[in-house]
Write an enzyme that holds these catalytic residues in place. Structure first.
Site, PDB file in Angstrom:
ATOM      1  N   GLU A  70      43.873  37.719  43.866  1.00 36.58           N
ATOM      2  CA  GLU A  70      43.226  38.906  43.304  1.00 36.58           C
ATOM      3  C   GLU A  70      41.705  38.808  43.329  1.00 36.58           C
ATOM      4  OE1 GLU A  70      41.721  39.148  40.019  1.00 36.58           O
ATOM      5  OE2 GLU A  70      41.855  37.012  39.671  1.00 36.58           O
ATOM      6  N   HIS A  84      47.557  38.864  39.447  1.00 38.97           N
ATOM      7  CA  HIS A  84      46.843  37.930  38.569  1.00 38.97           C
ATOM      8  C   HIS A  84      47.687  36.679  38.331  1.00 38.97           C
ATOM      9  CE1 HIS A  84      43.055  39.389  36.726  1.00 38.97           C
ATOM     10  NE2 HIS A  84      43.460  40.564  37.173  1.00 38.97           N
TER      11      HIS A  84
END
Length: 370
Positions: free
Chosen positions: A10, A306
Site C-alpha cells: 500500500e 494494509h
C-alpha cells in the site's frame, strides 16, 4: 542493516511505523527507503517525523533523514528506556499513530512509562482516541499487554491542540490470541462527537444512523466538546462478549452529514453481517503485538492491502510467517505458526516469545535489566 522498501504494497506510512517499532524491539538497525512512495505527497509528514523522533527519544537511536519530506531514513536503535515522555506533533497529525509506534517497545521494557501526546486525537485515516480506548487496548489486554489512557483535550484537523496521557506497564506474562468467535452481541451504541459546528449536523447524523442501522433512540448519543478548532466524528460501537468493534468516520467539509453517517453505518453493517470478531482496522493493529508475543489466531474480514503489507514487512524484519486463509466468502483467518522453524514460540519460552529467543536472560538486548 536491513533495508525496507516503503513503496511496496500500500506504500503508506504504516510501513515506516512498523519498521521503527520492530527495529526498536529487536535492536536491529534499519534503512527505510521510498517512504510513502504510494502517496500523492511522498516522504515524511509531521506525524511521521513525530514517530521517528519519539522512537529516538525512548531508545537514544542514531538517525539520519529526520526532516520533513525525507524519503529515506536510517534508524540505529539503542536500549529502550522506560520513563516519562512528551511527544508533540506540532500539527493536527494523529497522536494515536505516534502512540502505537512506541507502545510495544515501552511495554516490553523493564519499567513503567508515562507518555503525554499532543496533536490530533480524532483523525481521518487513523485510529481515534476512542478506538484505542474501546477496541484496541482491551484486545491488547487479552494478550497480556497493559496500558491505561486518559483524554485531556480533544483535537480535530486542522487545528489540532488535543492532548492525552498513557500509563504503560511492563509486561508480566504474555498469552497467545485465540479469537475465532466474538460471542453474543451484548449492546450497540452510536456516539457523534462535535466541536464548534452547527447542532443540526450531529442531529442529522444520528437520524441517518437510526435509519440505516435500526438502532433505538436510547443508544444514539450526541457529545458536544471543546477543542481548539471545529470537528466532527461519527463513532459506532458493537460490544460483544469477546471483543468491541468501533467503526468511525470523520466529518469533512465536502461530505454531507448523511454521507458521513452512512459510511460508518455501512462499515458496521459489513462487520456484523460477516459474524467475525476482529474488524478490518483492528486486524491490522493487533498483528505486531501477536508477533512480538506468543502468536495465535483470529478471524476477520477480507484482508485489506494494509494488513497484507504489514504481514510482508513483518516477514522481512523478523522471518516470522503469518498465514492468511480464506474460510468462506466473508471470513478469513490470520495465524502465526508457533511450530514454524522460523518462529521461536514453540521453544517453551516464558515472558516474551520472539524477544526472549533473540535476547535470552543475561543478554545485551533492548530489554535487559538495568
Amino acid at each position: 542493516m536491513l533495508v525496507i522498501d516503503g513503496s511496496q504494497g500500500e506504500g503508506g506510512g504504516q510501513i515506516f511505523r512498523t519498521s521503527l517499532t520492530l527495529s526498536m524491539c529487536l535492536q536491529k538497525p534499519v534503512r527505510i527507503k521510498n517512504i510513502r512512495a504510494g502517496r500523492s505527497k511522498p516522504g515524511l509528514l509531521r506525524q511521521h517525523l513525530a514517530c521517528l523522533r519519539a522512537g529516538q527519544a525512548i531508545c537514544g537511536a542514531e538517525i539520519s533523514g529526520d526532516e520533513l519530506g525525507s524519503t529515506e531514513v536510517i534508524f540505529k536503535p539503542g536500549r529502550v528506556v522506560p520513563g516519562e515522555y512528551r511527544f508533540a506533533i506540532g500539527s493536527a497529525g494523529s497522536t494515536s499513530l505516534v502512540f502505537q509506534t512506541v507502545l510495544l517497545p515501552l511495554l516490553l521494557s523493564d519499567g513503567v512509562s508515562e507518555v503525554c501526546l499532543e496533536g490530533g486525537t480524532h483523525n481521518g485515516h487513523a485510529p481515534s482516541f476512542d478506538f484505542i480506548e474501546k477496541s484496541f487496548l482491551p484486545l491488547m489486554a487479552q494478550l497480556g499487554y497493559r496500558a491505561e489512557i486518559e483524554l485531556e483535550r480533544y483535537g480535530f484537523y486542522p487545528a489540532g491542540g488535543g492532548q492525552w496521557r498513557a500509563l504503560i506497564q511492563p509486561v508480566q506474562e504474555l498469552k497467545p490470541l485465540d479469537l475465532t468467535s466474538r460471542g453474543a452481541l451484548l449492546a450497540t451504541e452510536a456516539v457523534v462527537t462535535s466541536a464548534q459546528i452547527p447542532g443540526h449536523i450531529a442531529k442529522r447524523e444520528l437520524q441517518q444512523i437510526r435509519k440505516r442501522c435500526h438502532w433505538p433512540e436510547e443508544v444514539l448519543h450526541r457529545r458536544q466538546v471543546e477543542s481548539a478548532g471545529p470537528g466532527n466524528i461519527v463513532s459506532l460501537r458493537a460490544f460483544s462478549e469477546q471483543i468491541t468493534e468501533v467503526a468511525e468516520v470523520v466529518g469533512e467539509k465536502q461530505l454531507s452529514a448523511e454521507r458521513v453517517a452512512g459510511r460508518a453505518a455501512k462499515a458496521m453493517k459489513r462487520y456484523l453481517e460477516a459474524d467475525v470478531p476482529v474488524g478490518e482496522h483492528l486486524a491490522d493493529q493487533i498483528l505486531l503485538p501477536m508477533v512480538l508475543g506468543k502468536g495465535g489466531r483470529f478471524t476477520t474480514l477480507e484482508p485489506s492491502l494494509h494488513l497484507q503489507t504489514n504481514i510482508e514487512v513483518i516477514r522481512q524484519l523478523t522471518g516470522v510467517e503469518v498465514a492468511l486463509t480464506k474460510e468462506s466468502d466473508f471470513v478469513w483467518s490470520v495465524t502465526t505458526h508457533p511450530n514454524s522453524p522460523l518462529s521461536p514460540w514453540g521453544r517453551g519460552l516464558g515472558r516474551g516469545g520472539l524477544i526472549e529467543a533473540l535476547f535470552p536472560a543475561g543478554g545485551t538486548g533492548a530489554f535487559s535489566k538495568h
